[in-house]
Design an enzyme around this catalytic site. Structure first.
Site, PDB file in Angstrom:
ATOM      1  N   GLU A  85      -2.280   0.836  15.318  1.00 36.68           N
ATOM      2  CA  GLU A  85      -3.294   0.034  16.043  1.00 36.68           C
ATOM      3  C   GLU A  85      -3.132   0.122  17.562  1.00 36.68           C
ATOM      4  OE1 GLU A  85      -3.257  -3.850  14.194  1.00 36.68           O
ATOM      5  OE2 GLU A  85      -3.424  -2.978  12.193  1.00 36.68           O
ATOM      6  N   GLU A 127      -4.758   1.954   3.939  1.00 32.89           N
ATOM      7  CA  GLU A 127      -4.638   0.525   3.580  1.00 32.89           C
ATOM      8  C   GLU A 127      -5.912   0.035   2.886  1.00 32.89           C
ATOM      9  OE1 GLU A 127      -3.349  -1.884   6.876  1.00 32.89           O
ATOM     10  OE2 GLU A 127      -1.984  -0.347   7.640  1.00 32.89           O
TER      11      GLU A 127
HETATM   12  O1  G3I Z   1       8.275 -13.973   4.249  1.00 29.87           O
HETATM   13  C1  G3I Z   1       7.845 -15.081   5.075  1.00 29.87           C
HETATM   14  C2  G3I Z   1       8.156 -16.395   4.380  1.00 29.87           C
HETATM   15  O2  G3I Z   1       9.570 -16.529   4.258  1.00 29.87           O
HETATM   16  C3  G3I Z   1       7.563 -17.554   5.208  1.00 29.87           C
HETATM   17  O3  G3I Z   1       7.782 -18.776   4.536  1.00 29.87           O
HETATM   18  C4  G3I Z   1       6.071 -17.303   5.384  1.00 29.87           C
HETATM   19  C5  G3I Z   1       5.392 -18.419   6.151  1.00 29.87           C
HETATM   20  O4  G3I Z   1       5.443 -18.127   7.529  1.00 29.87           O
HETATM   21  O5  G3I Z   1       5.866 -16.057   6.086  1.00 29.87           O
HETATM   22  C6  G3I Z   1       6.350 -14.970   5.303  1.00 29.87           C
HETATM   23  O6  G3I Z   1       6.144 -13.773   6.027  1.00 29.87           O
HETATM   24  C7  G3I Z   1       4.780 -13.370   6.036  1.00 29.87           C
HETATM   25  C8  G3I Z   1       4.740 -11.923   5.507  1.00 29.87           C
HETATM   26  O7  G3I Z   1       3.398 -11.389   5.602  1.00 29.87           O
HETATM   27  C9  G3I Z   1       5.183 -11.839   4.065  1.00 29.87           C
HETATM   28  O8  G3I Z   1       4.269 -12.537   3.255  1.00 29.87           O
HETATM   29  C10 G3I Z   1       4.286 -13.401   7.475  1.00 29.87           C
HETATM   30  O9  G3I Z   1       4.209 -14.753   7.901  1.00 29.87           O
HETATM   31  C11 G3I Z   1       2.906 -12.772   7.544  1.00 29.87           C
HETATM   32  O10 G3I Z   1       2.505 -12.648   8.907  1.00 29.87           O
HETATM   33  C12 G3I Z   1       2.967 -11.352   6.961  1.00 29.87           C
HETATM   34  O11 G3I Z   1       1.648 -10.856   6.974  1.00 29.87           O
HETATM   35  C13 G3I Z   1       1.560  -9.422   6.836  1.00 29.87           C
HETATM   36  C14 G3I Z   1       0.794  -8.908   8.069  1.00 29.87           C
HETATM   37  O12 G3I Z   1       0.541  -7.489   7.936  1.00 29.87           O
HETATM   38  C15 G3I Z   1       1.582  -9.122   9.356  1.00 29.87           C
HETATM   39  O13 G3I Z   1       2.778  -8.377   9.297  1.00 29.87           O
HETATM   40  C16 G3I Z   1       0.785  -9.099   5.556  1.00 29.87           C
HETATM   41  O14 G3I Z   1       1.569  -9.446   4.419  1.00 29.87           O
HETATM   42  C17 G3I Z   1       0.465  -7.612   5.516  1.00 29.87           C
HETATM   43  O15 G3I Z   1      -0.354  -7.306   4.397  1.00 29.87           O
HETATM   44  C18 G3I Z   1      -0.284  -7.212   6.788  1.00 29.87           C
HETATM   45  O16 G3I Z   1      -0.516  -5.853   6.752  1.00 29.87           O
HETATM   46  C19 G3I Z   1      -1.212  -5.315   7.908  1.00 29.87           C
HETATM   47  C20 G3I Z   1      -0.604  -3.957   8.209  1.00 29.87           C
HETATM   48  O17 G3I Z   1       0.783  -4.087   8.449  1.00 29.87           O
HETATM   49  C21 G3I Z   1      -1.334  -3.305   9.376  1.00 29.87           C
HETATM   50  N1  G3I Z   1      -2.772  -3.209   9.115  1.00 29.87           N
HETATM   51  C22 G3I Z   1      -3.392  -4.512   8.811  1.00 29.87           C
HETATM   52  C23 G3I Z   1      -2.708  -5.136   7.601  1.00 29.87           C
HETATM   53  C24 G3I Z   1      -3.374  -6.455   7.229  1.00 29.87           C
HETATM   54  O18 G3I Z   1      -3.206  -7.383   8.259  1.00 29.87           O
END
Ligand code: G3I
Length: 380
Positions: free
Chosen positions: A170, A286
């Site tokens: 990105e 994705e």
């Molecule tokens: O694991 C923690 C958990 O311990 C905690 O209680 C909870 C509440 O804050 O957060 C959990 O972590 C989350 C993680 O996903 C695992 O579920 C993060 O907050 C959350 O921000 C994270 O979101 C991910 C996001 O990227 C940001 O990294 C999504 O799962 C993931 O599908 C998403 O993927 C992105 C790609 O990397 C890039 N392209 C877009 C795509 C969708 O946004």
């Protein structure tokens, strides 16, 4: 398979599913499962893709693979590649500025190896999912050191095991506050546009065997925002290739929207051809379909989502440079959209090939059909 035929056949499949005699499953909190045994027994997506010289895979996390054996089993069945959804991001890997924690990444790598799946890294450089210490610790003075140390250590740790890496994720934002079409990120602020060149050169030195990918989103539709992003990323890729930067492929995230009417196959095909003419491969990295604005009824939503998969894949798979299709998750049981794009009616989103009970949906049939109809590529 043309679209009309597809819809007839899919609604036939769906009708079979609804009419077929099936033991209602109560193992997962979800509507009664109607299972079509014929559909469940059909050749998996990964095998269908392989038959055409394509690669199909999905994103998952170590935690879900380790804690949900039924989900792990369908990943192993349907996929030929596994991509780390979150476990190879800075936030997961870097508990402190001095430490690397490969526990979850290694668990995914081990699962991939055990099931003969290719493994894909996501992502070396991004402005999101940075560790809490990043803002206080990384500065103009030390940013390049942190960037190269991270990539050298992480890509080096998995050297020889990786199909590909999203090296930079990105990087473009032509309509925002970006400079020359680049997104205003900490990396861009600290190092200028050179951060992209530095990242790819460092990754290539750390693992000469991995396919190195520039990954981005909103490149798919015939709307001004996506057209601007296509133009900006093409300009960026042309510059990287001209400077001899070791970028090997464009990753198109393809988070599609069932409510978006402006899809023009010829515009997308033309863009893909321009990328391919740079000597680059293309991965759909994705893929999923946001059903946020669709009616609640499952069969209506499932058919609309399936139709988006079919139309998009029928278009992109005509481009020989497209070598892989990766969905961002495999089952509605685990999708980022539940948290990030919730439906206003509270119904669970249904964006992926398998439902929350791990049964194949019309979306699965649409992807299977697109692979079956795709022109063959030279085998991987
Ligand atoms: O694991 C923690 C958990 O311990 C905690 O209680 C909870 C509440 O804050 O957060 C959990 O972590 C989350 C993680 O996903 C695992 O579920 C993060 O907050 C959350 O921000 C994270 O979101 C991910 C996001 O990227 C940001 O990294 C999504 O799962 C993931 O599908 C998403 O993927 C992105 C790609 O990397 C890039 N392209 C877009 C795509 C969708 O946004």
């Amino acid at each position: 398979m043309n679209r009309r035929f597809f819809l007839q056949s899919t609604s036939a499949i769906l009708a079979t599913q609804i009419l077929s005699i099936a033991k209602p499953s109560r193992t997962h909190s979800s509507p009664m499962a109607i299972v079509n045994p014929t559909l469940e027994a059909a050749l998996p997506l990964g095998d269908r893709a392989t038959a055409k010289g394509l690669l199909y895979g999905a994103a998952a996390t170590a935690r879900k693979i380790q804690q949900d054996s039924a989900f792990a089993a369908v990943v192993a069945r349907e996929c030929k590649l596994l991509v780390a959804e979150n476990d190879l991001k800075w936030r997961a890997l870097r508990p402190t500025p001095e430490q690397f924690d490969f526990t979850r990444g290694d668990a995914l790598a081990a699962f991939a190896q055990a099931h003969n799946l290719r493994f894909r890294g996501h992502t070396c450089v991004w402005h999101n999912a940075l560790p809490d210490w990043f803002e206080q610790v990384v500065t103009h003075q030390n940013a390049e050191q942190f960037l190269t140390d991270h990539i050298r250590t992480v890509v080096g740790h998995y050297a020889g095991k990786m199909h590909s890496w999203d090296v930079v994720n990105e990087a473009i934002d032509p309509v925002g506050e970006g400079i020359d079409g680049l997104r205003d990120t900490p990396w861009h602020r600290f190092l200028g546009a050179d951060y992209i060149d530095i990242a790819f050169h460092t990754a290539a030195a750390a693992d000469p065997n991995a396919l190195l990918v520039l990954n981005d989103y909103d490149l798919d539709y015939a709307i001004p925002r996506d057209a601007a992003k296509r133009e900006a990323i093409l300009r960026l890729l042309q510059g990287l290739v001209a400077r001899g930067v070791p970028v090997h492929a464009l990753g198109m995230q393809a988070h599609l929207r069932a409510s978006e009417p402006n899809f023009d196959p010829m515009i997308l095909r033309d863009f893909l051809r321009q990328v391919a003419d740079l000597g680059l491969k293309i991965l759909i990295t994705e893929l999923d379909v946001v059903d946020q604005d669709l009616p609640r009824a499952l069969h209506t939503r499932d058919l609309a989502v399936a139709n988006v998969y079919q139309t998009y894949l029928d278009t992109v798979l005509q481009e020989p440079a497209v070598i892989a299709v990766l969905t961002w998750g495999l089952s509605d049981r685990y999708t980022w959209l539940a948290g990030f794009r919730p439906r206003s009616d509270g119904a669970a989103p249904r964006p992926l090939p398998l439902d929350a009970l791990l049964h194949r949906k019309p979306a699965w049939s649409a992807i299977a059909s697109a692979f079956d109809q795709a022109p063959s590529r030279p085998h991987l």
